[in-house]
Design an enzyme around this catalytic site. Structure first.
Site, PDB file in Angstrom:
ATOM      1  N   SER A  10       0.830  -1.199   0.000  1.00 24.27           N
ATOM      2  CA  SER A  10       0.000   0.000   0.000  1.00 24.27           C
ATOM      3  C   SER A  10       0.871   1.259   0.000  1.00 24.27           C
ATOM      4  CB  SER A  10      -0.908  -0.036   1.231  1.00 24.27           C
ATOM      5  OG  SER A  10      -1.786   1.042   1.217  1.00 24.27           O
ATOM      6  N   ARG A  33       0.982   7.689   6.084  1.00 25.39           N
ATOM      7  CA  ARG A  33       0.077   6.912   6.946  1.00 25.39           C
ATOM      8  C   ARG A  33      -1.320   7.546   7.029  1.00 25.39           C
ATOM      9  NH1 ARG A  33       1.740   2.550   9.689  1.00 25.39           N
ATOM     10  NH2 ARG A  33       3.959   2.097   9.531  1.00 25.39           N
ATOM     11  N   HIS A  36      -2.922   6.411   3.885  1.00 21.87           N
ATOM     12  CA  HIS A  36      -3.226   4.988   4.062  1.00 21.87           C
ATOM     13  C   HIS A  36      -4.510   4.782   4.874  1.00 21.87           C
ATOM     14  CE1 HIS A  36      -2.375   0.982   6.089  1.00 21.87           C
ATOM     15  NE2 HIS A  36      -2.277   0.672   4.821  1.00 21.87           N
TER      16      HIS A  36
END
Lengths: 201, 201
Positions: A10, A33, A36
């Protein structure tokens, strides 16, 4: 293990989709992050760090400052498991009976009241705000009145009423911050930002 | 009270920014609350409902079906307070020791293992998935094998590896669903969608 591999893949896809070169490598990790956690690549353009913010948040974690979240969902997103790794206590006073009573009495939101309450309890606070603009505005208000204890702020309040405004005001202070511009945000974003910094330690 | 007024103002602003006319009025309310939770107006174009999904989720809530969340953060977002109002139990098995052991043994993610585990425990499940595509793919897999118990699915897995794919697969089933297209999603979105339907009751 399989989950870990999916995470790595990812992150590679995120790096192929967005340009994080305007951030330091540690800042880029925080933005990665957040993307994500939301699937929203626009955060590559929206996240803002005060000078040296990541080092200051890292130091605050190492000093085991109190982690004060505006809502329970931010606590759940950070996870007790991660907090325990660093010997941190996750706090949220939004459902505290004393806060409910104070908020009712003063005609204020529970969120802003919970921030004032926490600021009275601790010296050394990592505020993690993922929901309420009024919570962030209270932090800024305390700062302006020279009443804010030693603090760093991870602030991603969300919404169309005062969220963008509250974050603009934060940018004008000298409080160490990680935040974003605009109306986007939320508890998943705030928790992801906190976790990202902790994982840099 | 002040918080409630901010919420109302926020909904009015959202309605001025996006066109929700392609949704029924109850569906629009779900989309509105998702936009409120993320600050992301693009959800006006992304959310999908199977035929009659809101009535079916409402019925499931009234029948007190088990609410199975893929991660703790979704539970926290729904809140025990709201669950208690409807006599619901919020469950997540992602940190259950039996699930950890099964996942390790089978080389599967904890998320997908936790779904299979829950499907073995209950008949009548409201799945609320805010994180893991593998959790949703497991629901679909059980459905294809005629092993899925009576279920409705609120599914907003997020990310760049299989999240969009898993939701496309869901659209092809006859499982009642509320979901979105694309990589966006997350625990705040899933929790907001569940809360929105409950608040219609």
């Amino acid at each position: 293990m399989k989950g870990k591999l999916i995470e790595l893949e990812s992150f590679q896809i995120i790096d192929s989709l967005v340009d994080l070169s305007k951030y330091s490598s540690e800042e880029a990790e925080v933005v990665r992050r957040i993307i994500h956690a939301t699937g929203d690549v626009e955060y590559a353009e929206l996240v803002r760090f005060s000078h040296n913010a990541i080092d200051l948040v890292k130091d605050a974690i190492k000093k085991r400052w109190s982690v004060v979240c505006d809502v329970e969902m931010v606590k759940a997103g950070i996870t007790e498991r991660l907090a325990a790794e660093f010997g941190l206590e996750l706090k949220s006073f939004i459902n505290d009976k004393r806060v409910l009573e104070l908020a009712r009495k003063k005609g204020l939101t529970r969120a802003e009241t919970s921030i004032e309450f926490a600021n009275g309890l601790y010296d050394g606070i990592i505020f993690v705000i993922g929901n309420a603009p009024t919570a962030l505005l209270k932090v800024i208000d305390l700062y302006k009145q020279n009443q804010l204890k030693n603090s760093v702020v991870i602030a991603f309040p969300v919404g169309f009423v005062k969220a963008a405004f509250s974050k603009e005001q934060l940018l004008k202070t000298n409080i160490p911050y990680i935040t974003n511009v605009g109306q986007k945000g939320g508890s998943a974003v705030a928790a992801a930002a906190f976790r990202a910094v902790a994982k840099l330690l």
